[in-house]
Each structure stands twice: as C-alpha cells, then as structure tokens.
Scaffold this active site. Structure first.
Site, PDB file in Angstrom:
ATOM      1  N   ALA A 118       2.545  -1.652   4.496  1.00 22.64           N
ATOM      2  CA  ALA A 118       2.051  -0.421   5.370  1.00 22.64           C
ATOM      3  C   ALA A 118       2.069  -1.525   6.401  1.00 22.64           C
ATOM      4  O   ALA A 118       1.841  -2.197   6.932  1.00 22.64           O
ATOM      5  CB  ALA A 118       0.115  -0.181   4.612  1.00 22.64           C
ATOM      6  N   ASN A 148      -0.764   3.995  11.026  1.00 22.19           N
ATOM      7  CA  ASN A 148      -0.689   3.790  11.683  1.00 22.19           C
ATOM      8  C   ASN A 148       0.019   3.905  13.060  1.00 22.19           C
ATOM      9  O   ASN A 148       0.885   3.354  12.983  1.00 22.19           O
ATOM     10  CB  ASN A 148      -2.466   3.216  11.545  1.00 22.19           C
ATOM     11  CG  ASN A 148      -2.439   1.746  11.209  1.00 22.19           C
ATOM     12  OD1 ASN A 148      -1.708   1.483  10.384  1.00 22.19           O
ATOM     13  ND2 ASN A 148      -2.451   1.227  12.629  1.00 22.19           N
ATOM     14  N   HIS A 152      -9.186   0.014   7.848  1.00 22.42           N
ATOM     15  CA  HIS A 152      -8.120   0.216   6.255  1.00 22.42           C
ATOM     16  C   HIS A 152      -8.847   1.405   5.566  1.00 22.42           C
ATOM     17  O   HIS A 152      -7.255   1.513   4.722  1.00 22.42           O
ATOM     18  CB  HIS A 152      -9.082  -1.090   5.801  1.00 22.42           C
ATOM     19  CG  HIS A 152      -8.738  -1.747   4.219  1.00 22.42           C
ATOM     20  ND1 HIS A 152      -7.471  -1.932   4.141  1.00 22.42           N
ATOM     21  CD2 HIS A 152      -8.779  -1.564   3.012  1.00 22.42           C
ATOM     22  CE1 HIS A 152      -7.123  -2.216   3.345  1.00 22.42           C
ATOM     23  NE2 HIS A 152      -7.500  -2.192   2.434  1.00 22.42           N
ATOM     24  N   TYR A 171      -3.856 -13.918   4.421  1.00 19.84           N
ATOM     25  CA  TYR A 171      -5.536 -14.156   5.367  1.00 19.84           C
ATOM     26  C   TYR A 171      -6.423 -14.337   4.300  1.00 19.84           C
ATOM     27  O   TYR A 171      -7.625 -14.773   5.163  1.00 19.84           O
ATOM     28  CB  TYR A 171      -5.734 -12.335   5.811  1.00 19.84           C
ATOM     29  CG  TYR A 171      -5.330 -12.024   4.981  1.00 19.84           C
ATOM     30  CD1 TYR A 171      -6.238 -11.335   4.474  1.00 19.84           C
ATOM     31  CD2 TYR A 171      -4.311 -11.269   5.268  1.00 19.84           C
ATOM     32  CE1 TYR A 171      -6.723  -9.755   3.578  1.00 19.84           C
ATOM     33  CE2 TYR A 171      -4.492  -9.681   4.832  1.00 19.84           C
ATOM     34  CZ  TYR A 171      -4.868  -8.809   3.781  1.00 19.84           C
ATOM     35  OH  TYR A 171      -4.974  -8.459   3.354  1.00 19.84           O
ATOM     36  N   GLU A 172      -6.342 -14.010   3.245  1.00 23.35           N
ATOM     37  CA  GLU A 172      -7.659 -14.875   1.960  1.00 23.35           C
ATOM     38  C   GLU A 172      -7.560 -15.657   1.559  1.00 23.35           C
ATOM     39  O   GLU A 172      -8.808 -15.803   1.362  1.00 23.35           O
ATOM     40  CB  GLU A 172      -7.144 -14.237   1.034  1.00 23.35           C
ATOM     41  CG  GLU A 172      -6.761 -12.670   0.674  1.00 23.35           C
ATOM     42  CD  GLU A 172      -5.948 -11.817  -0.620  1.00 23.35           C
ATOM     43  OE1 GLU A 172      -6.277 -12.360  -1.705  1.00 23.35           O
ATOM     44  OE2 GLU A 172      -4.918 -11.707  -0.518  1.00 23.35           O
ATOM     45  N   HIS A 182      -6.250  -4.664  -5.008  1.00 20.27           N
ATOM     46  CA  HIS A 182      -5.375  -4.767  -5.338  1.00 20.27           C
ATOM     47  C   HIS A 182      -4.819  -6.417  -6.925  1.00 20.27           C
ATOM     48  O   HIS A 182      -4.690  -6.658  -6.869  1.00 20.27           O
ATOM     49  CB  HIS A 182      -4.825  -6.268  -4.029  1.00 20.27           C
ATOM     50  CG  HIS A 182      -4.582  -6.298  -2.571  1.00 20.27           C
ATOM     51  ND1 HIS A 182      -3.348  -5.763  -2.431  1.00 20.27           N
ATOM     52  CD2 HIS A 182      -5.649  -4.997  -2.015  1.00 20.27           C
ATOM     53  CE1 HIS A 182      -3.438  -4.987  -0.946  1.00 20.27           C
ATOM     54  NE2 HIS A 182      -4.522  -4.353  -0.814  1.00 20.27           N
ATOM     55  N   HIS A 200      -2.430 -12.179  -0.204  1.00 19.66           N
ATOM     56  CA  HIS A 200      -1.923 -12.328   1.720  1.00 19.66           C
ATOM     57  C   HIS A 200      -2.629 -14.179   2.109  1.00 19.66           C
ATOM     58  O   HIS A 200      -4.216 -14.170   1.927  1.00 19.66           O
ATOM     59  CB  HIS A 200      -2.835 -11.170   2.327  1.00 19.66           C
ATOM     60  CG  HIS A 200      -2.749 -10.438   1.703  1.00 19.66           C
ATOM     61  ND1 HIS A 200      -2.732  -9.173   1.073  1.00 19.66           N
ATOM     62  CD2 HIS A 200      -1.504  -8.764   2.495  1.00 19.66           C
ATOM     63  CE1 HIS A 200      -2.481  -8.507   0.777  1.00 19.66           C
ATOM     64  NE2 HIS A 200      -1.613  -7.898   0.757  1.00 19.66           N
ATOM     65  N   SER A 234       0.757  -1.347  -0.139  1.00 15.08           N
ATOM     66  CA  SER A 234      -0.188   0.128  -0.367  1.00 15.08           C
ATOM     67  C   SER A 234       1.075   1.302   0.301  1.00 15.08           C
ATOM     68  O   SER A 234       2.048   1.090   0.794  1.00 15.08           O
ATOM     69  CB  SER A 234      -0.388   0.496   1.429  1.00 15.08           C
ATOM     70  OG  SER A 234      -1.693  -1.766   1.623  1.00 15.08           O
ATOM     71  N   MET A 289       1.264  -7.711   8.090  1.00 18.92           N
ATOM     72  CA  MET A 289      -0.021  -8.793   7.927  1.00 18.92           C
ATOM     73  C   MET A 289       1.190  -9.447   6.191  1.00 18.92           C
ATOM     74  O   MET A 289       0.495 -10.366   5.536  1.00 18.92           O
ATOM     75  CB  MET A 289      -1.727  -8.412   7.380  1.00 18.92           C
ATOM     76  CG  MET A 289      -2.186  -7.709   8.493  1.00 18.92           C
ATOM     77  SD  MET A 289      -3.543  -8.138   8.329  1.00 18.92           S
ATOM     78  CE  MET A 289      -4.094  -6.711   9.728  1.00 18.92           C
ATOM     79  N   SER A 290       2.158  -8.908   6.421  1.00 18.37           N
ATOM     80  CA  SER A 290       2.835  -9.357   4.692  1.00 18.37           C
ATOM     81  C   SER A 290       4.123  -9.827   4.972  1.00 18.37           C
ATOM     82  O   SER A 290       4.404  -9.356   6.227  1.00 18.37           O
ATOM     83  CB  SER A 290       2.307  -8.221   3.291  1.00 18.37           C
ATOM     84  OG  SER A 290       2.617  -7.583   4.067  1.00 18.37           O
TER      85      SER A 290
HETATM   86  N1  HPA Z   1      -1.928  -3.955  11.649  1.00 19.29           N
HETATM   87  C1  HPA Z   1      -1.394  -4.436  11.419  1.00 19.29           C
HETATM   88  N2  HPA Z   1      -1.475  -4.712   9.551  1.00 19.29           N
HETATM   89  C2  HPA Z   1      -1.412  -3.717   9.172  1.00 19.29           C
HETATM   90  C3  HPA Z   1      -1.447  -2.231   9.906  1.00 19.29           C
HETATM   91  C4  HPA Z   1      -1.665  -2.392  11.631  1.00 19.29           C
HETATM   92  O1  HPA Z   1      -1.797  -1.729  12.337  1.00 19.29           O
HETATM   93  N3  HPA Z   1      -1.285  -1.503   9.597  1.00 19.29           N
HETATM   94  C5  HPA Z   1      -1.335  -1.805   7.916  1.00 19.29           C
HETATM   95  N4  HPA Z   1      -0.948  -2.984   8.340  1.00 19.29           N
END
Ligand code: HPA
Length: 271
Positions: A113, A234, A246, A85-86, A61, A83, A30, A210-211
């Site tokens: 990200a 964040n 998201h 999680y998909e 994506h 990912h 991202s 998550m990657s």
């Molecule tokens: N946690 C997990 N994955 C993320 C986050 C987060 O705070 N921000 C962007 N991807």
C-alpha cells in the site's frame, strides 16, 4: 548463530513440514491480506513455528507462508511481512525473502500500500513499479557478503524485470483495470511524511511507502526476477485536506482488494 546457518536452519524446519518447491514468491501487502483464498493450498507454515524467524508485531499482520498453486503456477505467498520500523535489524526484514529463494523461488511479486504523490493518483489506483528509490533506509546488504546468495556489489540498473512489467500491463489490460506506472520510494516510517518531504520526493518518485525496496534489493542480490505493484490507498501528505491515518489506509485497501486479487492472479498465471 551465523546468519547463513540461520537461513539454512529456517529452510530445514520448513522442509520438515513440506517439500513443496515454489516457482513464484508473492509478498502480500495491505489489500491482499486475504489473497490466500485464491490459492489451492498445499501447505501452510506459521512464522512462529520457525525458530529464528522474525515475527511481525503489527496488528492484522499475522504471519505465515502459504504454499500452493494459482492455475498451474506453484507459488509461496508471504502473508504478513516484517517492517524495519518495528525495530528489526535489516537482516531480519529480508530474511523471509531469502528463505523463499532458498525454497526454490525464481521470481517474486512484491505488493504494497502506498501514498500517491502525483496529482492524478487517487485512492484505489494501481501503480506498477518501474524503479525505486531507497530514501534514508539502510541497505539490507550491509555487512559481510553472503557469497552463497550473491555478489558483493550487485547491479541495480534494472531491478524490475521488463518482461514481468509487460505481463502486468497485459494482465491489467485484459481485466480492464486501469494501471499507472511509476517509481516507488521507501522511507523507514512509521510516521507518515510531512508535506515538505512529499514535495521533495515527488520530484523523483510517484508513490511512497514503508516496505518493498529493501526486499527488492535482497531479491536482486540473489538474482531473482522481480516485479511490483503498489495499491494507492491515499494521497500523500499535504496533497489533500484529510489527515493521514492507518484506518483510512486499511479501508482504501479493503475496497480495492477484489481487483487487486484479480490482477495478481492473472499475473501469476502468465508468469
Ligand atoms: N506514506 C507512507 N506509507 C504509506 C502511505 C503514505 O502516505 N500510505 C500507505 N502507506
């Protein structure tokens, strides 16, 4: 089909479209979704045209390989990643990385990200990854070893190349883009973390997402030279008053996109 045959078959299908041999593989997270506009494109191959290739289900994506040059450097960019999680098997998640190596890539830039876990990490910060932790994420190397690709028990004591880390630092300094450094922790997601999970993880790491880690493991297994940059989108759960979503992550990524693109282009040219 046998997994190794499947990989070779993916490569064969791509080779029908282009004979381009990339030196650098770039995984776009991202914030770099539009990076392709910085590439002098030679060929594009949509994932869905490659039989046996995993296709991401996440909106925004849409996936393809973009082949071309940045400066003099021949690269392949992965626009859209898969990912865990998909619901894909881990062998599918790392299949694109393996294909890029088989197409010629020697070095890889991983981007993502991430949530910032240090007190001084804020949305828009860049963090050079110095090491990683896989937090309850299955290894992508579980199963019969792919002897053609690498050894059964690969060393992970220096996943992120010191030479490439120096290049990231030099690129950031030349562009006067502030750069943090730290350890990235991958969890499976797709849920964001609880504040207590973050308190646990921040003892050992600096950003979470998550990657990336499983891709780095698969890349290291194959002997690729690796580097990685996280865009902090964040503050991680519990470290600020806002709840995570998201949209917020995407908005922060978009805001930092221009600098991220500049940093990555400068890095590629120096590699
Ligand atoms: N946690 C997990 N994955 C993320 C986050 C987060 O705070 N921000 C962007 N991807």
């Amino acid at each position: 089909m046998d997994y190794m045959k499947r990989l070779e078959n993916c490569v064969k299908q791509i080779r029908k479209i282009t004979d381009f041999e990339p030196e650098v593989a770039l995984v776009l997270g991202s914030g770099l979704g539009d990076y392709a506009k910085n590439i002098d494109v030679v060929a594009e191959v949509s994932y869905k045209l490659i039989k046996g290739f995993p296709v991401s289900t996440v909106a925004g994506h849409d996936g393809k390989f973009v082949f071309g040059t940045v400066g003099e450097k021949k690269i392949v960019a992965m626009k859209g990643r898969v990912h865990y999680y998909e619901g894909y098997k881990m062998e599918d998640v790392v299949l694109p990385m393996r294909v890029m190596k088989m197409l010629g890539a020697k070095k890889v830039i991983l981007t993502n990200a991430a949530g910032g876990m240090d007190d001084d990490m804020n949305p828009g910060d860049f963090m050079m990854i110095t090491d990683h932790i896989s937090c309850f994420v299955p290894s992508p190397l579980i199963g019969p070893n792919l002897e053609k690709l690498g050894t059964r028990f690969p060393d992970m004591s220096q996943v992120y190349s010191l030479e490439l880390q120096k290049k990231i630092e030099d690129a950031a300094e030349a562009l006067q883009i502030p750069l943090k450094k730290g350890v990235y922790i991958q969890l499976t997601g797709p849920q964001y973390e609880t504040p207590t999970e973050i308190q646990m993880m921040r003892k050992f790491g600096n950003a979470c997402g998550m990657s990336t880690v499983v891709e780095a493991i698969a890349a290291r297994h194959m002997g690729l030279e690796i580097c990685g940059i996280s865009l902090i989108t964040n503050k991680a759960a519990g470290l600020s008053k806002v709840q995570l979503n998201h949209e917020e992550v995407k908005a922060a990524a978009d805001k930092a996109a221009a600098d991220f693109e500049k940093l990555v282009s400068a890095l590629i040219k120096s590699m």
